[in-house]
Design a protein around this motif. Structure first.
Motif, PDB file in Angstrom:
ATOM      1  N   PRO A   3      28.893  49.870  26.005  1.00 30.34           N
ATOM      2  CA  PRO A   3      28.080  50.399  24.916  1.00 30.34           C
ATOM      3  C   PRO A   3      27.624  51.839  25.123  1.00 30.34           C
ATOM      4  O   PRO A   3      27.100  52.462  24.209  1.00 30.34           O
ATOM      5  CB  PRO A   3      26.872  49.450  24.885  1.00 30.34           C
ATOM      6  N   ARG A   4      27.853  52.426  26.296  1.00 33.76           N
ATOM      7  CA  ARG A   4      27.379  53.790  26.557  1.00 33.76           C
ATOM      8  C   ARG A   4      27.982  54.809  25.604  1.00 33.76           C
ATOM      9  O   ARG A   4      27.397  55.852  25.356  1.00 33.76           O
ATOM     10  CB  ARG A   4      27.708  54.209  27.998  1.00 33.76           C
ATOM     11  N   PHE A   5      29.191  54.525  25.076  1.00 32.97           N
ATOM     12  CA  PHE A   5      29.876  55.484  24.230  1.00 32.97           C
ATOM     13  C   PHE A   5      29.768  55.132  22.751  1.00 32.97           C
ATOM     14  O   PHE A   5      30.422  55.751  21.920  1.00 32.97           O
ATOM     15  CB  PHE A   5      31.355  55.578  24.617  1.00 32.97           C
ATOM     16  N   GLY A   6      28.993  54.125  22.395  1.00 31.37           N
ATOM     17  CA  GLY A   6      28.884  53.681  21.008  1.00 31.37           C
ATOM     18  C   GLY A   6      28.451  54.801  20.073  1.00 31.37           C
ATOM     19  O   GLY A   6      27.624  55.629  20.404  1.00 31.37           O
ATOM     20  N   GLY A   7      29.059  54.823  18.882  1.00 30.72           N
ATOM     21  CA  GLY A   7      28.684  55.782  17.861  1.00 30.72           C
ATOM     22  C   GLY A   7      29.373  57.135  17.975  1.00 30.72           C
ATOM     23  O   GLY A   7      29.237  57.965  17.085  1.00 30.72           O
ATOM     24  N   ARG A   8      30.102  57.399  19.049  1.00 30.51           N
ATOM     25  CA  ARG A   8      30.810  58.680  19.183  1.00 30.51           C
ATOM     26  C   ARG A   8      32.197  58.563  18.578  1.00 30.51           C
ATOM     27  O   ARG A   8      32.891  57.576  18.764  1.00 30.51           O
ATOM     28  CB  ARG A   8      30.922  59.070  20.659  1.00 30.51           C
ATOM     29  N   ASP A   9      32.629  59.603  17.854  1.00 35.25           N
ATOM     30  CA  ASP A   9      33.941  59.590  17.212  1.00 35.25           C
ATOM     31  C   ASP A   9      35.063  60.039  18.133  1.00 35.25           C
ATOM     32  O   ASP A   9      36.228  59.852  17.828  1.00 35.25           O
ATOM     33  CB  ASP A   9      33.925  60.488  15.968  1.00 35.25           C
ATOM     34  N   ASP A  10      34.742  60.653  19.272  1.00 39.23           N
ATOM     35  CA  ASP A  10      35.770  61.222  20.137  1.00 39.23           C
ATOM     36  C   ASP A  10      36.244  60.263  21.224  1.00 39.23           C
ATOM     37  O   ASP A  10      37.006  60.642  22.098  1.00 39.23           O
ATOM     38  CB  ASP A  10      35.257  62.505  20.790  1.00 39.23           C
ATOM     39  N   VAL A  11      35.825  59.020  21.189  1.00 41.24           N
ATOM     40  CA  VAL A  11      36.209  58.065  22.223  1.00 41.24           C
ATOM     41  C   VAL A  11      37.219  57.061  21.675  1.00 41.24           C
ATOM     42  O   VAL A  11      37.362  56.889  20.461  1.00 41.24           O
ATOM     43  CB  VAL A  11      34.981  57.316  22.790  1.00 41.24           C
ATOM     44  N   ARG A  12      37.928  56.414  22.592  1.00 42.05           N
ATOM     45  CA  ARG A  12      38.928  55.405  22.217  1.00 42.05           C
ATOM     46  C   ARG A  12      38.212  54.168  21.717  1.00 42.05           C
ATOM     47  O   ARG A  12      37.249  53.709  22.322  1.00 42.05           O
ATOM     48  CB  ARG A  12      39.805  55.035  23.413  1.00 42.05           C
ATOM     49  N   LYS A  13      38.686  53.608  20.614  1.00 42.83           N
ATOM     50  CA  LYS A  13      38.092  52.403  20.029  1.00 42.83           C
ATOM     51  C   LYS A  13      39.112  51.276  20.035  1.00 42.83           C
ATOM     52  O   LYS A  13      40.315  51.511  19.903  1.00 42.83           O
ATOM     53  CB  LYS A  13      37.639  52.681  18.599  1.00 42.83           C
ATOM     54  N   GLY A  14      38.640  50.053  20.169  1.00 39.80           N
ATOM     55  CA  GLY A  14      39.508  48.896  20.030  1.00 39.80           C
ATOM     56  C   GLY A  14      40.102  48.871  18.627  1.00 39.80           C
ATOM     57  O   GLY A  14      39.481  49.340  17.674  1.00 39.80           O
ATOM     58  N   GLY A  15      41.309  48.337  18.506  1.00 38.71           N
ATOM     59  CA  GLY A  15      41.968  48.295  17.205  1.00 38.71           C
ATOM     60  C   GLY A  15      42.676  49.585  16.838  1.00 38.71           C
ATOM     61  O   GLY A  15      43.181  49.727  15.733  1.00 38.71           O
ATOM     62  N   GLY A  16      42.732  50.551  17.775  1.00 36.67           N
ATOM     63  CA  GLY A  16      43.419  51.814  17.519  1.00 36.67           C
ATOM     64  C   GLY A  16      44.931  51.672  17.625  1.00 36.67           C
ATOM     65  O   GLY A  16      45.454  50.645  18.045  1.00 36.67           O
ATOM     66  N   ARG A  17      45.629  52.742  17.238  1.00 43.43           N
ATOM     67  CA  ARG A  17      47.106  52.794  17.296  1.00 43.43           C
ATOM     68  C   ARG A  17      47.578  53.082  18.710  1.00 43.43           C
ATOM     69  O   ARG A  17      47.100  54.026  19.344  1.00 43.43           O
ATOM     70  CB  ARG A  17      47.641  53.919  16.410  1.00 43.43           C
ATOM     71  N   LEU A  18      48.546  52.306  19.175  1.00 44.54           N
ATOM     72  CA  LEU A  18      49.215  52.575  20.440  1.00 44.54           C
ATOM     73  C   LEU A  18      50.658  52.947  20.127  1.00 44.54           C
ATOM     74  O   LEU A  18      51.368  52.189  19.463  1.00 44.54           O
ATOM     75  CB  LEU A  18      49.160  51.360  21.366  1.00 44.54           C
ATOM     76  N   GLU A  19      51.056  54.126  20.581  1.00 48.97           N
ATOM     77  CA  GLU A  19      52.406  54.626  20.354  1.00 48.97           C
ATOM     78  C   GLU A  19      53.042  54.931  21.695  1.00 48.97           C
ATOM     79  O   GLU A  19      52.340  55.162  22.679  1.00 48.97           O
ATOM     80  CB  GLU A  19      52.360  55.899  19.506  1.00 48.97           C
TER      81      GLU A  19
END
Length: 183
Positions: A3-19
């Motif tokens: 939870p330390r990074f919650g609310g920041r847009d510049d961090v990796r989030k679950g459900g993101g695209r993996l290429e």
């Protein structure tokens, strides 16, 4: 789940695209982010996804190289995890453009409705059909998989989060007979 990074847009989030590194085609979907007891955070996904992956929260966002750490394909399911130079939050995409915080994790219960998000087919919900099955995939006997009633996922959805509300349940693995499975 960090939870330390919650609310920041510049961090990796679950459900993101993996290429795949150097390619823009969808390979898999990121599951929930994890944190080891020593504080190292990372991105988790299905173990059958390739190892040289990049992560972007949504198509066209900042693409970050991931560093493969370890994987397991066997008696305890099908999963792997990677680290990045960015932070990984406890937020996850539950549909195309919306995220929520993970506030708990739990084990599935027979008959319970759970939802899945994958970057190919989006979000769907289904009922738990079987709490522990085995499946052979690419020569690996994968066990402790949970089977759902429906299989509406497609290529690229592997690794995506299974959740209900703000509770994390597991990662999408693939088709397992009557429905789809996760661990």
């Amino acid at each position: 789940l960090d939870p330390r990074f919650g609310g920041r847009d510049d961090v990796r989030k679950g459900g993101g695209r993996l290429e795949l590194s150097g390619d823009s085609d969808l390979e898999c979907t990121a599951g929930f982010n994890v944190v080891k007891p020593n504080g190292t955070t990372g991105v988790a996904t299905a173990g059958h996804c390739l190892n040289n992956l990049t992560h972007e929260n949504e198509s066209g966002d900042l693409e970050v190289d991931l560093n493969w750490q370890t994987a397991h394909r066997g008696a305890w399911g099908d999963f792997q995890w990677h680290t990045s130079t960015e932070g990984e939050s406890d937020n996850f995409f539950y549909n195309w453009n919306s995220t929520r915080d993970v506030i708990a994790w739990s084990n599935p219960v027979d008959g319970h409705t759970l939802c899945r998000f994958g970057r190919n087919t989006g979000a769907t919900c289904s009922g738990v059909n079987d709490l522990s099955i085995c499946k052979t995939s690419d020569g690996h006997e994968l066990c402790r998989l949970v089977r759902m009633n429906d299989d509406e996922a497609g290529p690229g959805d592997s690794g995506g989060p299974w959740y209900y509300g703000e509770t994390a349940y597991g990662y999408h693995q693939g088709s397992v007979g009557l429905g789809c499975g996760f661990l």
